[in-house]
Design a protein around this motif. Structure first.
Motif, PDB file in Angstrom:
ATOM      1  N   LYS A 294       0.842  -1.186   0.000  1.00  0.00           N
ATOM      2  CA  LYS A 294       0.000   0.000   0.000  1.00  0.00           C
ATOM      3  C   LYS A 294       0.881   1.240   0.000  1.00  0.00           C
ATOM      4  N   ALA A 295       0.413   2.278  -0.656  1.00  0.00           N
ATOM      5  CA  ALA A 295       1.138   3.548  -0.704  1.00  0.00           C
ATOM      6  C   ALA A 295       0.138   4.665  -0.481  1.00  0.00           C
ATOM      7  N   PHE A 296       0.295   5.380   0.614  1.00  0.00           N
ATOM      8  CA  PHE A 296      -0.632   6.455   0.953  1.00  0.00           C
ATOM      9  C   PHE A 296      -0.372   7.656   0.048  1.00  0.00           C
ATOM     10  N   LYS A 297      -1.412   8.151  -0.631  1.00  0.00           N
ATOM     11  CA  LYS A 297      -1.283   9.262  -1.576  1.00  0.00           C
ATOM     12  C   LYS A 297      -2.049  10.503  -1.119  1.00  0.00           C
ATOM     13  N   GLY A 298      -2.469  10.532   0.116  1.00  0.00           N
ATOM     14  CA  GLY A 298      -3.252  11.656   0.610  1.00  0.00           C
ATOM     15  C   GLY A 298      -4.730  11.346   0.516  1.00  0.00           C
ATOM     16  N   ALA A 299      -5.369  11.816  -0.563  1.00  0.00           N
ATOM     17  CA  ALA A 299      -6.799  11.560  -0.742  1.00  0.00           C
ATOM     18  C   ALA A 299      -7.067  10.115  -1.139  1.00  0.00           C
ATOM     19  N   GLU A 300      -6.024   9.418  -1.593  1.00  0.00           N
ATOM     20  CA  GLU A 300      -6.191   8.027  -2.045  1.00  0.00           C
ATOM     21  C   GLU A 300      -5.074   7.155  -1.491  1.00  0.00           C
ATOM     22  N   ILE A 301      -5.319   5.860  -1.518  1.00  0.00           N
ATOM     23  CA  ILE A 301      -4.293   4.866  -1.197  1.00  0.00           C
ATOM     24  C   ILE A 301      -4.156   3.951  -2.398  1.00  0.00           C
ATOM     25  N   LEU A 302      -2.917   3.766  -2.856  1.00  0.00           N
ATOM     26  CA  LEU A 302      -2.651   2.869  -3.971  1.00  0.00           C
ATOM     27  C   LEU A 302      -2.302   1.496  -3.400  1.00  0.00           C
ATOM     28  N   TYR A 303      -3.173   0.522  -3.651  1.00  0.00           N
ATOM     29  CA  TYR A 303      -2.963  -0.839  -3.157  1.00  0.00           C
ATOM     30  C   TYR A 303      -2.420  -1.732  -4.271  1.00  0.00           C
ATOM     31  N   THR A 304      -1.495  -2.595  -3.885  1.00  0.00           N
ATOM     32  CA  THR A 304      -1.078  -3.692  -4.759  1.00  0.00           C
ATOM     33  C   THR A 304      -1.857  -4.923  -4.321  1.00  0.00           C
ATOM     34  N   LEU A 305      -2.665  -5.446  -5.222  1.00  0.00           N
ATOM     35  CA  LEU A 305      -3.557  -6.559  -4.904  1.00  0.00           C
ATOM     36  C   LEU A 305      -3.141  -7.810  -5.668  1.00  0.00           C
ATOM     37  N   LEU A 307      -4.310 -11.474  -7.021  1.00  0.00           N
ATOM     38  CA  LEU A 307      -5.444 -12.350  -7.317  1.00  0.00           C
ATOM     39  C   LEU A 307      -5.113 -13.785  -6.893  1.00  0.00           C
ATOM     40  N   PRO A 308      -6.103 -14.658  -6.782  1.00  0.00           N
ATOM     41  CA  PRO A 308      -5.835 -16.056  -6.433  1.00  0.00           C
ATOM     42  C   PRO A 308      -4.876 -16.741  -7.397  1.00  0.00           C
ATOM     43  N   THR A 309      -4.797 -16.250  -8.636  1.00  0.00           N
ATOM     44  CA  THR A 309      -3.889 -16.823  -9.632  1.00  0.00           C
ATOM     45  C   THR A 309      -2.446 -16.393  -9.420  1.00  0.00           C
ATOM     46  N   GLY A 310      -2.221 -15.414  -8.537  1.00  0.00           N
ATOM     47  CA  GLY A 310      -0.878 -14.887  -8.335  1.00  0.00           C
ATOM     48  C   GLY A 310      -0.613 -13.598  -9.085  1.00  0.00           C
ATOM     49  N   THR A 311      -1.504 -13.235  -9.983  1.00  0.00           N
ATOM     50  CA  THR A 311      -1.359 -11.975 -10.721  1.00  0.00           C
ATOM     51  C   THR A 311      -1.546 -10.792  -9.776  1.00  0.00           C
ATOM     52  N   ARG A 312      -0.708  -9.789  -9.930  1.00  0.00           N
ATOM     53  CA  ARG A 312      -0.809  -8.601  -9.091  1.00  0.00           C
ATOM     54  C   ARG A 312      -1.268  -7.400  -9.924  1.00  0.00           C
ATOM     55  N   LEU A 313      -2.247  -6.687  -9.393  1.00  0.00           N
ATOM     56  CA  LEU A 313      -2.791  -5.500 -10.033  1.00  0.00           C
ATOM     57  C   LEU A 313      -2.770  -4.345  -9.037  1.00  0.00           C
ATOM     58  N   LEU A 314      -2.926  -3.144  -9.548  1.00  0.00           N
ATOM     59  CA  LEU A 314      -2.967  -1.948  -8.711  1.00  0.00           C
ATOM     60  C   LEU A 314      -4.383  -1.400  -8.676  1.00  0.00           C
ATOM     61  N   SER A 315      -4.756  -0.839  -7.523  1.00  0.00           N
ATOM     62  CA  SER A 315      -6.096  -0.273  -7.381  1.00  0.00           C
ATOM     63  C   SER A 315      -6.047   0.940  -6.464  1.00  0.00           C
ATOM     64  N   LEU A 316      -6.779   1.990  -6.846  1.00  0.00           N
ATOM     65  CA  LEU A 316      -6.875   3.199  -6.032  1.00  0.00           C
ATOM     66  C   LEU A 316      -8.132   3.141  -5.170  1.00  0.00           C
ATOM     67  N   PHE A 317      -7.953   3.300  -3.856  1.00  0.00           N
ATOM     68  CA  PHE A 317      -9.064   3.338  -2.904  1.00  0.00           C
ATOM     69  C   PHE A 317      -9.109   4.729  -2.286  1.00  0.00           C
ATOM     70  N   PRO A 318     -10.290   5.233  -1.937  1.00  0.00           N
ATOM     71  CA  PRO A 318     -10.343   6.436  -1.100  1.00  0.00           C
ATOM     72  C   PRO A 318      -9.550   6.197   0.181  1.00  0.00           C
ATOM     73  N   SER A 319      -8.926   7.241   0.721  1.00  0.00           N
ATOM     74  CA  SER A 319      -7.985   7.053   1.824  1.00  0.00           C
ATOM     75  C   SER A 319      -8.633   6.553   3.112  1.00  0.00           C
ATOM     76  N   HIS A 320      -9.972   6.676   3.232  1.00  0.00           N
ATOM     77  CA  HIS A 320     -10.600   6.155   4.453  1.00  0.00           C
ATOM     78  C   HIS A 320     -10.788   4.632   4.393  1.00  0.00           C
ATOM     79  N   TYR A 321     -10.494   4.014   3.246  1.00  0.00           N
ATOM     80  CA  TYR A 321     -10.475   2.554   3.150  1.00  0.00           C
ATOM     81  C   TYR A 321      -9.063   2.100   3.538  1.00  0.00           C
ATOM     82  N   ASP A 322      -8.809   2.033   4.826  1.00  0.00           N
ATOM     83  CA  ASP A 322      -7.448   1.769   5.303  1.00  0.00           C
ATOM     84  C   ASP A 322      -7.287   0.286   5.631  1.00  0.00           C
ATOM     85  N   HIS A 323      -6.918  -0.483   4.615  1.00  0.00           N
ATOM     86  CA  HIS A 323      -6.733  -1.923   4.795  1.00  0.00           C
ATOM     87  C   HIS A 323      -5.281  -2.234   5.173  1.00  0.00           C
ATOM     88  N   HIS A 324      -5.086  -3.421   5.754  1.00  0.00           N
ATOM     89  CA  HIS A 324      -3.761  -3.840   6.181  1.00  0.00           C
ATOM     90  C   HIS A 324      -3.216  -4.898   5.236  1.00  0.00           C
TER      91      HIS A 324
END
Length: 343
Positions: A294-305, A307-324
């Protein structure tokens, strides 16, 4: 030494309209600085033309080239290339004005102070020597020196690299506004695509001496014509797919339907570009993924996610979605404008 000459730039063609601001971006060694140096005749060009006001700069004799110096100014990554250690800031800024016969003694001092103000420096620095300035101040004095004679074309090679992020963003925007207001054309050479996007009307993405795409920032992001451009511009990842129709792809995320046809035919294997803004957080989403980074960007958090297949994708969440790290989140794909490239 003794080997064949190195070709740093080849088959490059670009056009800069009067008052336009453009940028050259690319990895280190892509040829962007060599192209800028060729325009300034700092390195010899084996072939081609650099037309400025209808005249070929590369073919100018020395007297004609000297006359063009006021019209074409440059500022470089190393500010000390423009600053003499024995000259105070005032002398540094006044020198090009004297050289080109701009103003009288009194007005030149005023213009020097105005040039400093344009790069957010106080006139109190006019009495200082370069070694008495910080690196960021040196860089801004060099920029003020290039702007002072009001050139027709300003070439900037990494001019904001020594500045902190906040000042870099603010000053780059202010320089763009100044160039636009004065009708000065600008060429920005930078490795920072965000900086290029913020100030430029058009951007050229360079690789191995070629411009792969010369386009608006919007179209470079949304309509990349080369896989390298798609990977280099913006943040994105690629997932494998198989073409099932001109607008339909079979992927590990299911059948994806796009709104633009691909050039490949049914059965071809492709790679599909997925941007961070294509994956939208949705508690009811069909896609479950594990948070790997995860990378905190202020208004957003950039998550590296992952998938069950092992593929990794990026996703932008609003910053109040603070996952671990290690959490499972649900997302949905919200991407009608799909870009694919052959494998």
């Amino acid at each position: 030494p003794g080997g064949p000459p190195l070709t740093a730039v080849r088959e490059v063609s670009l056009d800069i309209p009067a008052g336009g601001v453009v940028a050259l971006v690319g990895e280190s060694g892509s040829g962007k600085t060599s192209l800028a140096q060729a325009i300034l005749r700092l390195v010899p060009a084996a072939a081609g033309q650099v037309l400025f006001r209808g005249e070929d700069i590369l073919a100018m004799d020395r007297p004609a080239l000297q006359k063009s110096r006021r019209a074409v100014q440059a500022v470089f990554q190393d500010p000390l290339a423009s600053l003499s250690p024995r000259r105070r800031v005032l002398q540094t800024l006044v020198e090009p004005l004297e050289q080109f016969g701009i103003g009288d003694r009194g007005s030149r001092a005023r213009m020097a102070a105005e040039a400093l103000a344009e790069v957010e420096l106080d006139a109190s620095l006019l009495t200082r020597y370069p070694h008495e300035l910080s690196g960021g101040q040196q860089q801004r004095v060099a920029l003020a020196r290039a702007l002072a004679p009001r050139p027709t074309l300003l070439l900037m090679d990494e001019p904001f690299s020594n500045l902190d992020i906040e000042l870099r963003e603010r000053l780059s925007t202010e320089v763009r506004d100044l160039l636009k207001a004065e009708g000065i054309s600008g060429i920005l050479v930078t490795h920072d695509q965000h900086e290029a996007f913020a100030v430029s009307d058009k951007v050229g993405v360079m690789r191995e001496g070629h411009i792969l795409q010369w386009d608006t920032p919007y179209d470079l992001y949304h309509e990349p014509n080369h896989r390298f451009v798609a990977d280099f511009i913006g943040q994105g990842r690629f997932i494998p797919g198989i073409v099932r129709s001109p607008r339909t792809y079979e992927t590990e995320l299911g059948l994806l339907q796009g709104n633009r046809p691909c050039q490949q035919v049914e059965g071809d294997r492709v790679e599909i570009l997925i941007r961070p803004d294509d994956l939208v957080p949705d508690e009811q989403g069909e896609i479950a993924a594990e948070v790997k980074d995860k990378a905190f960007k202020g208004a957003e958090i950039l998550y590296t996610l992952e998938l069950p297949t092992g593929t990794r994708l990026l996703s932008l969440f609003p910053s109040h979605y603070d996952h671990h790290l290690g959490d499972t989140v649900r997302v949905r794909l919200d991407a009608e404008h799909l870009i694919c490239f052959p494998v």
